[in-house]
Each structure stands twice: as structure tokens, then as C-alpha cells.
Design an enzyme around this catalytic site. Structure first.
Site, mmCIF file in Angstrom:
data_model
loop_
_atom_site.group_PDB
_atom_site.id
_atom_site.type_symbol
_atom_site.label_atom_id
_atom_site.label_comp_id
_atom_site.label_asym_id
_atom_site.label_seq_id
_atom_site.Cartn_x
_atom_site.Cartn_y
_atom_site.Cartn_z
ATOM 1 N N GLY A 14 0.818 -1.216 0.000
ATOM 2 C CA GLY A 14 0.000 0.000 0.000
ATOM 3 C C GLY A 14 0.845 1.256 0.000
ATOM 4 O O GLY A 14 0.541 2.230 0.688
ATOM 5 N N THR A 16 2.744 4.142 -2.786
ATOM 6 C CA THR A 16 2.200 4.892 -3.919
ATOM 7 C C THR A 16 1.743 3.941 -5.023
ATOM 8 O O THR A 16 0.666 4.116 -5.613
ATOM 9 C CB THR A 16 3.269 5.866 -4.459
ATOM 10 O OG1 THR A 16 3.616 6.756 -3.390
ATOM 11 C CG2 THR A 16 2.766 6.666 -5.635
ATOM 12 N N ASP A 42 3.295 -1.561 9.957
ATOM 13 C CA ASP A 42 4.582 -1.807 10.631
ATOM 14 C C ASP A 42 5.735 -1.709 9.651
ATOM 15 O O ASP A 42 6.798 -1.183 9.963
ATOM 16 C CB ASP A 42 4.609 -3.220 11.227
ATOM 17 C CG ASP A 42 3.879 -3.259 12.547
ATOM 18 O OD1 ASP A 42 3.441 -2.182 12.990
ATOM 19 O OD2 ASP A 42 3.731 -4.365 13.110
ATOM 20 N N LYS A 79 5.043 22.168 -10.872
ATOM 21 C CA LYS A 79 6.413 21.929 -11.344
ATOM 22 C C LYS A 79 6.469 22.155 -12.851
ATOM 23 O O LYS A 79 5.703 21.547 -13.596
ATOM 24 C CB LYS A 79 6.810 20.481 -11.002
ATOM 25 C CG LYS A 79 8.154 20.058 -11.576
ATOM 26 C CD LYS A 79 8.489 18.610 -11.240
ATOM 27 C CE LYS A 79 9.741 18.152 -11.969
ATOM 28 N NZ LYS A 79 9.994 16.710 -11.835
ATOM 29 N N GLU A 337 15.075 12.091 -13.017
ATOM 30 C CA GLU A 337 14.086 12.734 -13.889
ATOM 31 C C GLU A 337 12.659 12.411 -13.438
ATOM 32 O O GLU A 337 11.714 12.501 -14.220
ATOM 33 C CB GLU A 337 14.313 12.324 -15.350
ATOM 34 C CG GLU A 337 15.515 13.015 -16.001
ATOM 35 C CD GLU A 337 15.250 14.474 -16.422
ATOM 36 O OE1 GLU A 337 14.113 14.944 -16.289
ATOM 37 O OE2 GLU A 337 16.211 15.119 -16.879
HETATM 38 C C1 FAD Z 1 15.497 7.997 -3.040
HETATM 39 C C2 FAD Z 1 14.289 7.886 -3.907
HETATM 40 C C3 FAD Z 1 13.703 9.036 -4.424
HETATM 41 C C4 FAD Z 1 12.592 8.939 -5.269
HETATM 42 N N1 FAD Z 1 12.069 10.066 -5.829
HETATM 43 C C5 FAD Z 1 11.078 9.948 -6.750
HETATM 44 C C6 FAD Z 1 10.538 11.086 -7.390
HETATM 45 O O1 FAD Z 1 10.916 12.222 -7.125
HETATM 46 N N2 FAD Z 1 9.568 10.896 -8.311
HETATM 47 C C7 FAD Z 1 9.097 9.650 -8.625
HETATM 48 O O2 FAD Z 1 8.252 9.525 -9.513
HETATM 49 N N3 FAD Z 1 9.550 8.571 -7.975
HETATM 50 C C8 FAD Z 1 10.521 8.682 -7.056
HETATM 51 N N4 FAD Z 1 10.979 7.575 -6.412
HETATM 52 C C9 FAD Z 1 10.289 6.302 -6.608
HETATM 53 C C10 FAD Z 1 9.016 6.294 -5.750
HETATM 54 O O3 FAD Z 1 9.349 6.556 -4.412
HETATM 55 C C11 FAD Z 1 8.310 4.955 -5.860
HETATM 56 O O4 FAD Z 1 8.136 4.618 -7.215
HETATM 57 C C12 FAD Z 1 6.949 5.022 -5.215
HETATM 58 O O5 FAD Z 1 7.022 5.539 -3.922
HETATM 59 C C13 FAD Z 1 6.308 3.657 -5.195
HETATM 60 O O6 FAD Z 1 6.838 2.847 -4.198
HETATM 61 P P1 FAD Z 1 6.148 1.436 -3.968
HETATM 62 O O7 FAD Z 1 4.731 1.658 -3.659
HETATM 63 O O8 FAD Z 1 6.498 0.580 -5.117
HETATM 64 O O9 FAD Z 1 6.929 0.839 -2.720
HETATM 65 P P2 FAD Z 1 6.813 1.157 -1.143
HETATM 66 O O10 FAD Z 1 6.518 2.573 -0.875
HETATM 67 O O11 FAD Z 1 8.052 0.581 -0.537
HETATM 68 O O12 FAD Z 1 5.567 0.322 -0.656
HETATM 69 C C14 FAD Z 1 5.642 -1.056 -0.393
HETATM 70 C C15 FAD Z 1 4.376 -1.491 0.307
HETATM 71 O O13 FAD Z 1 4.390 -2.891 0.467
HETATM 72 C C16 FAD Z 1 4.057 -3.207 1.798
HETATM 73 N N5 FAD Z 1 4.673 -4.487 2.161
HETATM 74 C C17 FAD Z 1 5.924 -4.905 1.895
HETATM 75 N N6 FAD Z 1 6.133 -6.130 2.411
HETATM 76 C C18 FAD Z 1 4.976 -6.496 3.000
HETATM 77 C C19 FAD Z 1 4.552 -7.645 3.721
HETATM 78 N N7 FAD Z 1 5.366 -8.682 3.964
HETATM 79 N N8 FAD Z 1 3.298 -7.658 4.193
HETATM 80 C C20 FAD Z 1 2.447 -6.627 3.977
HETATM 81 N N9 FAD Z 1 2.788 -5.522 3.306
HETATM 82 C C21 FAD Z 1 4.041 -5.453 2.832
HETATM 83 C C22 FAD Z 1 4.583 -2.029 2.601
HETATM 84 O O14 FAD Z 1 3.967 -1.948 3.858
HETATM 85 C C23 FAD Z 1 4.193 -0.891 1.684
HETATM 86 O O15 FAD Z 1 2.841 -0.566 1.888
HETATM 87 C C24 FAD Z 1 12.059 7.661 -5.554
HETATM 88 C C25 FAD Z 1 12.621 6.518 -4.997
HETATM 89 C C26 FAD Z 1 13.732 6.619 -4.189
HETATM 90 C C27 FAD Z 1 14.330 5.369 -3.604
#
Ligand code: FAD
Length: 499
Positions: A14, A16, A42, A79, A337
């Protein structure tokens, strides 16, 4: 083909990615699906990802999101591009804006006219011919029916997730809180059948969307899709993120300030500023990075700096069996980017277009994966360009990236531009000609020749045409309000900016 009807979609994660997928699937295909999202407070989310590109507006439109409401809820600012500092050489500055540069013709890009003008001793800066760029430089902004500005958002990642969650739950998405302890696979073919929670609950599904972040709980830890590492081209692997109070009016651009082993971001929101230092830990220790970041940020810090370690590259398959990976679970190229949120949007859009209602078919999976690979490779090349095309010689990091071998696809593009000033946008590619142009020139890649169409005009006529264009843009920018003033009227929350 597996003929099982697909109705139950389970989104694991959950952040982004998870909530974007949930909100989009529910809004667009809701009546045909039964959607559950599993997340663990958590474990939490990666907590960054706050700068977007203009396709974010397309996604909002798809979801029927009201812009001022969205901006209030996510404390967003506008932006117009990214200000790159110290990239081609220490002291350099250029803006990669979201705008078009000048007026191109069927025969060639505007920059060929501009180069002709420069050769004749006039023409000024290329940026003088770009509305978005000039508006960004002067901190101006406006959006409305008659405004042609192309723009994106800076947003608070945590608030964005919450906003999307509200939408998704209103549209019928069921949320399950808790940790996934294991993933159950069908013995016959390895398809995922269910997530088994630490509580013992079982969440069954037909199609699983892996949004579990870097760990890739389903796509990698369970299905072992494999990972293609791109660290040889993009050697940063660490980031320290910290939030500060705003000390000045919000500017309508992200800042990307290169340092001796990577770069630093500064993203202005309405209520605070997002800051971070991206670096290669082979070239800079974590302690050194922390000192550098804390020494350069302005304003009171609101959280302790958080270290994020990452690996640049992509999953060999982003869709495998009945698991589609989105977000960080599908791969990552560093945030220079601001492309990751865009890739989530494109991924979920493609999933909706190819949705396997009648069951997963290999042909559809292959189509999805081919498109995902192609998009990401082109984005990768664009980002490598910022490192490769540098004249910095002040540190081992810059020596390494300046001297490194790069993918042929990028080497050919750079050479094409160097020899002829020709730039192109490949089919299906995110970055347009104007993006390539602004970054190539900003990174000091100088063409040896250009198209001679500018010589078809008498110099006086060329000068007049360029002067008119420049004057029109300057005049239009003068009439725009300041970005902060516009924000205050458009979407400010009912609290003061420094609160
Ligand atoms: C340093 C950095 C800067 C960034 N800056 C940008 C930016 O400026 N612009 C941009 O477009 N993107 C950026 N990104 C990328 C962006 O942050 C991600 O693409 C976006 O936040 C999506 O993350 P996610 O949802 O894939 O992962 P996460 O935010 O890590 O979410 C993972 C989810 O899975 C859940 N989860 C994991 N394991 C379990 C489990 N065992 N049981 C239950 N739940 C679990 C967690 O609780 C969480 O809800 C950046 C990334 C980094 C690393």
C-alpha cells in the site's frame, strides 16, 4: 491458455504503487472486479517519490480528480521542470523544462534556426524561446482554460497515498492490514493462489499485483523473475532523505544539484520541503553523505535523515504467471528525472488495457513485458546521458561516469547530435525531442553541424522572427502571477505555510 476467469485482484502493498493501482482499477474496472489491497503499517512505505512529470495530470484526469482538491490534500505545488546545477561542470546551471522550445517545422527542429542565428552573432539563449523555462526562471505560474503551460506536481508522498486510499475505498476496494507471512502457489503450475497473513488469515485471488517495494515479495522472492542490474551505468545506490520547514516561497521546479559522488534534490511543497542526497556508497560513505546533506539543507529539519539503499535495474519479467509487479517491485532507475510514478501509471494503464478477464495468456504477458522493457530502457538512456555527458573531472565518481561505456542506443544518439544536431523521439518513448535537446545542450554536448534551413531566410528576417518569438514569451511570462501567490489563491490549505 489458462481459462480461469479473473475477477479477484489482490494488490500486495500500500505504497504509492499499491494505492495508484487500487484507485485506477476500482475507478475504471470496478464493477467487473473484486479488489483487495493488503498492506502493513509496521513495514511502512519507502516514504519518498514527491516529484512528478506532466503525465501525472493525465492520470488524475483518468480518475476524475479535481485538481485544487488533490493539491490541497497532498500539499502539492506546481512543477515546470528541473533545475540542474553543477552537472556539465561545477557552476553550470540549466533547466530541463516541460515546454516546447521555439517553433519547429516539418523539416527540422527550431534549434537549427537558433544555431544559424548564433553563427551570425544573434539569437540569445535557447531558453529564451521556451515559455515554461522562462516562467520557471522567474517563479511564475498560472493554470486555467487559456494557459498553455505544461506542468506537473510536487506532492507529499504520504498524503498522496492517503488521498488515493480514500478514493479507492470509496470505490469499493477492501483493505487488509497486516504482514504477509508467506505466499501460497498452485502445485501444478506455480501460479500464486493466496497470501497467507501472519494472523493466519488467507487472502485468495486470481490475479496478484506485487507492489511490495524493493523486496518484490511475489515477483522475486516467490516467482524468482530475476533482476537485470544497471549499476554499471547508473552507479548511485543510496539516498538519504530529510524533510525541512519551508524558508522561502515555493519555486515551480525541482532542484537537482550535483555533488562529487551523486546529486541532491530539493522539492518544495506547500507545507515543507523534501530534500535528499543521492550517492554511490562506493565513492562516499554514509557519514560523509549525511554531513554533506545536513550542511547544505536550509530550514529546521522535521525528521531524522532516513537511509534508503537501492539497486538500479529491472525485473527480467515484470509480469510473470498471474503476478504483475508495479512500482519499486518492478525495478528502479534513480529518481533524477522523476520517472517512477509515471512508470506506475503507465504500468497500471497497460494492465487495464490488456486485462486478462478470460485468464492469463502468454501472448498478453509477453506484450506487456515487451512494452515495459522498451519504455524503461529509453528512460534509462536519458538518465545515463546526465552522467556520461559531463566535463567534470573533480572526483573519482565523475571520472568513472565520464569514462564509462554506455549502451549503444545512447552512444548513437549522442553521436548523432554531436555530428548533426539531430534529435529524435523514438516510438513509444517518454522523453520528447525538446527534453533531449535541453539536456544534451545543458550537459555541454556541442553539435559540430546543423541543418542549413535557417539560411533560406535573409539574416534580418531570421532575426526578426526570433526577436518576435522571444518578445512574445517574455511578455506572456510578465503577465503570469508568482507561483506562490497563485498557489495561495488556488489551493492553499486553511493553515499557514510554515505550520
Ligand atoms: C530515493 C528515492 C527518491 C525517489 N524520488 C522519486 C521522485 O521524485 N519521483 C518519482 O516519480 N519517484 C521517485 N521515487 C520512486 C518512488 O518513491 C516509488 O516509485 C513510489 O514511492 C512507489 O513505491 P512502492 O509503492 O512501489 O513501494 P513502497 O513505498 O516501498 O511500498 C511497499 C508497500 O508494500 C508493503 N509491504 C511490503 N512487504 C509487505 C509484507 N510482507 N506484508 C504486507 N505488506 C508489505 C509495505 O507496507 C508498503 O505498503 C524515488 C525513490 C527513491 C528510492
Amino acid at each position: 491458455m489458462d481459462q480461469q476467469t479473473i475477477r479477484k485482484v489482490v494488490i500486495a502493498g500500500g505504497g504509492t504503487a499499491g494505492w495508484m493501482a487500487a484507485a485506477a482499477l476500482a475507478r475504471q474496472l470496478g464493477p467487473l472486479l473484486d479488489i483487495t489491497l493488503v498492506e502493513s503499517e509496521d513495514i511502512g512505505t519507502v516514504g519518498v517519490g514527491e516529484s512528478t512529470i506532466p503525465t501525472a495530470r493525465t492520470f488524475n484526469a483518468l480518475l476524475g480528480i479535481d485538481e485544487p482538491e488533490f493539491m490541497r490534500a497532498t500539499q502539492a505545488t506546481f512543477k515546470l521542470g528541473i533545475l540542474f546545477e553543477n552537472w556539465g561542470e561545477v557552476g553550470d546551471r540549466y533547466i530541463h523544462s516541460f515546454g516546447q522550445v521555439g517553433k519547429s517545422t516539418w523539416m527540422g527542429g527550431f534549434h537549427h534556426f537558433w544555431m544559424q542565428a548564433k553563427a551570425q552573432g544573434f539569437g540569445g539563449e535557447l531558453g529564451d524561446y521556451c515559455f515554461e523555462l522562462k516562467a520557471a526562471e522567474q517563479n511564475k505560474f498560472f493554470t486555467g482554460e487559456e494557459s498553455p503551460l505544461n506542468y506537473a506536481y510536487h506532492l507529499d508522498a504520504g498524503l498522496y497515498g492517503r488521498f488515493l486510499r480514500g478514493m479507492a475505498e470509496r470505490d469499493g476496494v477492501r483493505r487488509v492490514e497486516g504482514k504477509i507471512a508467506s505466499v501460497r502457489q498452485r502445485s501444478t503450475d506455480g501460479y500464486v493462489e493466496a497470501l497467507v497473513m501472519e494472523s493466519g488469515d488467507v487472502v485468495e485471488g486470481d490475479l496478484f499485483v506485487d507492489c511490495t517495494g524493493f523486496r518484490g515479495l511475489l515477483i522475486e522472492q516467490t516467482l524468482k523473475a530475476g533482476f537485470e542490474d544497471w549499476g554499471q551505468w547508473l552507479p548511485t545506490n543510496s539516498a538519504l532523505a530529510v524533510q525541512t520547514r519551508s524558508t522561502e516561497p515555493a519555486v515551480p521546479y525541482t532542484r537537482a544539484i550535483a555533488h562529487k559522488a551523486g546529486w541532491r534534490w530539493k522539492i518544495p511543497l506547500q507545507h515543507r520541503v523534501g530534500n535528499g542526497l543521492v550517492y554511490s556508497n562506493a565513492h562516499m560513505s554514509d557519514d560523509e553523505a549525511k554531513d554533506l546533506l545536513m550542511g547544505e539543507i536550509e530550514g529546521e529539519t522535521l525528521i531524522e535523515p532516513r537511509l534508503i539503499r537501492y539497486r538500479t535495474g529491472r525485473r527480467r519479467k515484470t509480469w510473470d504467471k498471474n503476478v504483475v509487479a508495479l512500482g519499486l517491485a518492478s525495478g528502479f532507475v534513480e529518481p533524477l528525472e522523476s520517472t517512477s510514478i509515471h512508470l506506475i501509471m503507465i504500468g497500471v494503464t497497460r494492465l487495464m488495457q490488456l486485462f486478462p478477464f478470460a485468464g492469463v495468456s502468454q501472448a498478453v504477458v509477453d506484450r506487456y513485458n515487451r512494452q515495459a522493457d522498451d519504455e524503461l530502457e529509453k528512460i534509462r538512456d536519458f538518465i545515463i546521458l546526465h552522467y556520461k555527458a559531463t566535463e567534470r573531472t573533480d572526483s573519482p565518481f565523475w571520472d568513472q561516469v565520464r569514462e564509462m561505456d554506455i549502451p549503444d542506443s545512447l552512444a548513437q544518439r549522442i553521436e548523432l547530435f554531436r555530428q548533426s544536431a539531430q534529435v529524435y523521439q523514438a516510438p513509444g518513448e517518454l522523453f520528447q525531442v525538446d527534453s533531449w535537446l535541453q539536456v544534451l545542450l545543458g550537459q555541454r554536448v556541442t553539435p559540430q553541424a546543423y541543418h542549413q534551413m535557417g539560411r533560406l531566410m535573409p539574416p534580418q528576417q531570421l532575426k526578426q522572427a526570433l526577436d518576435d518569438l522571444k518578445r512574445n514569451i517574455a511578455g506572456a511570462v510578465t503577465r503570469l502571477p508568482q507561483h506562490q501567490a497563485f498557489l495561495d489563491g488556488y489551493c492553499a490549505p486553511p493553515v499557514s505555510r510554515s505550520a
